[in-house]
Design a protein around this motif. Structure first.
Motif, PDB file in Angstrom:
ATOM      1  N   ASP A 126       1.307 -11.478   6.055  1.00 32.02           N
ATOM      2  CA  ASP A 126       1.508 -11.269   4.619  1.00 32.02           C
ATOM      3  C   ASP A 126       2.137  -9.913   4.324  1.00 32.02           C
ATOM      4  O   ASP A 126       1.575  -9.078   3.608  1.00 32.02           O
ATOM      5  CB  ASP A 126       0.166 -11.391   3.873  1.00 32.02           C
ATOM      6  CG  ASP A 126      -0.475 -12.758   4.083  1.00 32.02           C
ATOM      7  OD1 ASP A 126       0.287 -13.735   4.208  1.00 32.02           O
ATOM      8  OD2 ASP A 126      -1.699 -12.839   4.107  1.00 32.02           O
ATOM      9  N   ILE A 127       3.326  -9.696   4.895  1.00 28.33           N
ATOM     10  CA  ILE A 127       3.994  -8.413   4.789  1.00 28.33           C
ATOM     11  C   ILE A 127       5.099  -8.462   3.738  1.00 28.33           C
ATOM     12  O   ILE A 127       5.942  -9.357   3.741  1.00 28.33           O
ATOM     13  CB  ILE A 127       4.600  -8.000   6.151  1.00 28.33           C
ATOM     14  CG1 ILE A 127       3.482  -7.805   7.172  1.00 28.33           C
ATOM     15  CG2 ILE A 127       5.430  -6.732   6.019  1.00 28.33           C
ATOM     16  CD1 ILE A 127       2.502  -6.717   6.844  1.00 28.33           C
ATOM     17  N   ASN A 128       5.070  -7.492   2.836  1.00 29.99           N
ATOM     18  CA  ASN A 128       6.155  -7.260   1.888  1.00 29.99           C
ATOM     19  C   ASN A 128       6.611  -5.820   2.080  1.00 29.99           C
ATOM     20  O   ASN A 128       5.850  -4.887   1.810  1.00 29.99           O
ATOM     21  CB  ASN A 128       5.687  -7.477   0.445  1.00 29.99           C
ATOM     22  CG  ASN A 128       5.430  -8.931   0.142  1.00 29.99           C
ATOM     23  OD1 ASN A 128       6.353  -9.720   0.046  1.00 29.99           O
ATOM     24  ND2 ASN A 128       4.159  -9.308   0.013  1.00 29.99           N
ATOM     25  N   GLU A 129       7.832  -5.639   2.546  1.00 26.19           N
ATOM     26  CA  GLU A 129       8.256  -4.291   2.883  1.00 26.19           C
ATOM     27  C   GLU A 129       9.746  -4.096   2.629  1.00 26.19           C
ATOM     28  O   GLU A 129      10.495  -5.048   2.419  1.00 26.19           O
ATOM     29  CB  GLU A 129       7.920  -3.983   4.350  1.00 26.19           C
ATOM     30  CG  GLU A 129       8.466  -4.995   5.320  1.00 26.19           C
ATOM     31  CD  GLU A 129       7.811  -4.926   6.694  1.00 26.19           C
ATOM     32  OE1 GLU A 129       6.833  -4.170   6.853  1.00 26.19           O
ATOM     33  OE2 GLU A 129       8.288  -5.616   7.601  1.00 26.19           O
TER      34      GLU A 129
ATOM     35  N   ASN B 196       0.803  -1.231   0.000  1.00 29.58           N
ATOM     36  CA  ASN B 196       0.000   0.000   0.000  1.00 29.58           C
ATOM     37  C   ASN B 196       0.837   1.282   0.000  1.00 29.58           C
ATOM     38  O   ASN B 196       0.308   2.378   0.115  1.00 29.58           O
ATOM     39  CB  ASN B 196      -0.949   0.022   1.201  1.00 29.58           C
ATOM     40  CG  ASN B 196      -0.213  -0.072   2.535  1.00 29.58           C
ATOM     41  OD1 ASN B 196       0.986   0.194   2.625  1.00 29.58           O
ATOM     42  ND2 ASN B 196      -0.932  -0.457   3.582  1.00 29.58           N
ATOM     43  N   ASN B 197       2.186   1.119  -0.113  1.00 32.61           N
ATOM     44  CA  ASN B 197       3.104   2.263  -0.128  1.00 32.61           C
ATOM     45  C   ASN B 197       3.065   3.085   1.159  1.00 32.61           C
ATOM     46  O   ASN B 197       3.454   4.251   1.169  1.00 32.61           O
ATOM     47  CB  ASN B 197       2.825   3.195  -1.321  1.00 32.61           C
ATOM     48  CG  ASN B 197       3.523   2.718  -2.576  1.00 32.61           C
ATOM     49  OD1 ASN B 197       4.420   1.882  -2.522  1.00 32.61           O
ATOM     50  ND2 ASN B 197       3.099   3.227  -3.708  1.00 32.61           N
ATOM     51  N   LYS B 198       2.610   2.501   2.231  1.00 37.19           N
ATOM     52  CA  LYS B 198       2.555   3.214   3.508  1.00 37.19           C
ATOM     53  C   LYS B 198       3.930   3.195   4.166  1.00 37.19           C
ATOM     54  O   LYS B 198       4.558   2.151   4.284  1.00 37.19           O
ATOM     55  CB  LYS B 198       1.528   2.572   4.438  1.00 37.19           C
ATOM     56  CG  LYS B 198       1.391   3.281   5.777  1.00 37.19           C
ATOM     57  CD  LYS B 198       0.342   2.616   6.645  1.00 37.19           C
ATOM     58  CE  LYS B 198       0.226   3.308   7.994  1.00 37.19           C
ATOM     59  NZ  LYS B 198      -0.799   2.656   8.867  1.00 37.19           N
ATOM     60  N   LYS B 199       4.377   4.365   4.606  1.00 36.34           N
ATOM     61  CA  LYS B 199       5.670   4.479   5.276  1.00 36.34           C
ATOM     62  C   LYS B 199       5.466   4.531   6.786  1.00 36.34           C
ATOM     63  O   LYS B 199       4.629   5.267   7.281  1.00 36.34           O
ATOM     64  CB  LYS B 199       6.411   5.736   4.798  1.00 36.34           C
ATOM     65  CG  LYS B 199       7.820   5.856   5.365  1.00 36.34           C
ATOM     66  CD  LYS B 199       8.597   6.966   4.694  1.00 36.34           C
ATOM     67  CE  LYS B 199       8.127   8.322   5.102  1.00 36.34           C
ATOM     68  NZ  LYS B 199       8.975   9.418   4.597  1.00 36.34           N
TER      69      LYS B 199
ATOM     70  N   SER C  13       2.728  12.986  -0.929  1.00 33.77           N
ATOM     71  CA  SER C  13       4.182  12.899  -1.114  1.00 33.77           C
ATOM     72  C   SER C  13       4.906  12.804   0.222  1.00 33.77           C
ATOM     73  O   SER C  13       5.906  12.083   0.354  1.00 33.77           O
ATOM     74  CB  SER C  13       4.691  14.117  -1.899  1.00 33.77           C
ATOM     75  OG  SER C  13       4.102  14.168  -3.174  1.00 33.77           O
ATOM     76  N   SER C  14       4.405  13.512   1.228  1.00 34.62           N
ATOM     77  CA  SER C  14       5.032  13.472   2.553  1.00 34.62           C
ATOM     78  C   SER C  14       4.927  12.091   3.184  1.00 34.62           C
ATOM     79  O   SER C  14       5.846  11.622   3.846  1.00 34.62           O
ATOM     80  CB  SER C  14       4.382  14.504   3.476  1.00 34.62           C
ATOM     81  OG  SER C  14       4.573  15.808   2.981  1.00 34.62           O
ATOM     82  N   LYS C  15       3.799  11.430   2.948  1.00 29.23           N
ATOM     83  CA  LYS C  15       3.576  10.119   3.561  1.00 29.23           C
ATOM     84  C   LYS C  15       4.263   8.994   2.796  1.00 29.23           C
ATOM     85  O   LYS C  15       4.888   8.104   3.390  1.00 29.23           O
ATOM     86  CB  LYS C  15       2.074   9.829   3.649  1.00 29.23           C
ATOM     87  CG  LYS C  15       1.748   8.484   4.290  1.00 29.23           C
ATOM     88  CD  LYS C  15       0.252   8.318   4.459  1.00 29.23           C
ATOM     89  CE  LYS C  15      -0.105   6.951   5.014  1.00 29.23           C
ATOM     90  NZ  LYS C  15       0.432   6.735   6.358  1.00 29.23           N
ATOM     91  N   TYR C  16       4.173   9.015   1.456  1.00 29.82           N
ATOM     92  CA  TYR C  16       4.628   7.875   0.661  1.00 29.82           C
ATOM     93  C   TYR C  16       5.949   8.118  -0.078  1.00 29.82           C
ATOM     94  O   TYR C  16       6.429   7.247  -0.794  1.00 29.82           O
ATOM     95  CB  TYR C  16       3.543   7.480  -0.338  1.00 29.82           C
ATOM     96  CG  TYR C  16       2.293   6.972   0.314  1.00 29.82           C
ATOM     97  CD1 TYR C  16       2.328   5.862   1.160  1.00 29.82           C
ATOM     98  CD2 TYR C  16       1.062   7.603   0.123  1.00 29.82           C
ATOM     99  CE1 TYR C  16       1.180   5.390   1.773  1.00 29.82           C
ATOM    100  CE2 TYR C  16      -0.094   7.136   0.723  1.00 29.82           C
ATOM    101  CZ  TYR C  16      -0.031   6.021   1.544  1.00 29.82           C
ATOM    102  OH  TYR C  16      -1.164   5.561   2.154  1.00 29.82           O
TER     103      TYR C  16
END
Length: 313
Positions: free
Chosen positions: A109-112, A91-94, A297-300
């Protein structure tokens, strides 16, 4: 940032590895110096399905390191120095882990990837308990029945665990030492969770129920204009209690929680490639496209347009 796999990163430059392995214990110590890093890392399986990582990384050049995919697991991370940033590839979450913070995450089910920034010097401990271990120990199942995330600040955490970074790990006693230290960390964190879990000063059980109702309202009306005053009226709880209780229970302010929901929904809509960026910004509750793009942009760490381009590939 340069994308690097773990194997490529470790093969670049000089590597000194010390290893020890038995049926129920594995220890790998690596010292790596190359154009990207000056790294000392200890990886250990201290017991079946319990893993410990001790990382001391002086980052010379920015790079992205994709981590191994994980099934259901519990992860404890303690940052003693610097800031650790992680990007969810789905989800592109940082997620940011700050110095003197302990985080506890139960997920699946984590891909990071790790985002490593030039000039940073980070020291952190990471303990992972795999699904098999959690299944065998019912106590953990009683606490972690669904996705769980908690962070808490401990100003004196360095004094408690810094010795882990000063040991050479060449002794035959390392197996006992690492297992005991890992158990100490797990016990310490579980005690903190037990002390903090849903105990909010000044709020009774009914107040907490109303705070949780506010979270459901935010989930269902994220695209509407909603103020704390309006939310307070909807759940029949005064603003002071609502703000305090929400931050204690969900570990975010109401404003930041709502912003995160909106941006996560925005990623989903952008990946569908059915809507323009302006349409998506309106769909998730923003009245100004510029404000939406800045928040996104600040978040992802990328623009909304980059998501649509990636989805077209």
């Amino acid at each position: 940032m340069t994308n690097l796999s773990k194997s490529k990163l470790f093969k670049t430059g000089n590597v000194l590895i010390k290893a020890e392995e038995s049926k129920s214990f594995v220890k790998q110590v690596a010292k790596i110096s190359n154009q990207f890093i000056e790294l000392k890392i200890v990886n250990a399986m201290v017991e079946d399905n319990i893993y410990l990582n001790i990382v001391d990384n002086n980052i010379k050049q920015s790079y992205i390191q994709k981590l191994r995919s994980k099934n259901k697991h519990l992860q404890i991370r303690i940052v003693l120095q610097g800031v650790v940033e992680k990007l969810n590839q789905v989800n592109n979450k940082k997620t940011t882990y700050n110095e003197n913070e302990i985080s506890v995450e139960y997920s699946q089910d984590i891909n990071e990837s790790l985002l490593n920034k030039e000039g940073s010097h980070i020291k952190y401990i990471c303990i992972t308990l795999n699904e098999e271990y959690l299944d065998e120990n019912g106590y953990f199942r009683d606490i972690f029945k669904e996705p769980f995330f908690m962070k808490f600040y401990e100003p004196n955490i360095k004094n408690k665990f810094y010795e882990l970074f000063n040991r050479e790990y060449t002794s035959g006693l390392d197996k006992i030492y690492l297992k005991n230290k890992t158990t100490e960390v797990i016990l310490y964190v579980l005690e903190q969770i037990d002390n903090k879990s849903f105990k909010v000063d000044g709020l009774d059980e009914e107040d907490i129920r109303r705070v949780k109702k506010a979270e459901v309202i935010l989930q269902n009306t994220f695209n509407e204009k909603i103020t704390i005053e309006l939310l307070s009226k909807k759940v029949a709880l005064n603003q002071s209690k609502l703000k305090k209780g929400f931050k204690e229970i969900f570990h975010k302010t109401i404003h930041n929680y709502l912003k995160d929901i909106r941006l996560e929904k925005a990623v989903k809509y952008l990946k569908e490639n059915k809507y323009s960026i302006k349409e998506v910004s309106t769909m998730v509750g923003y009245t100004n496209q510029g404000s939406f793009s800045y928040a996104f942009s600040s978040k992802y760490n990328c623009s909304p347009k980059a998501i649509t381009k990636k989805s077209n590939l």
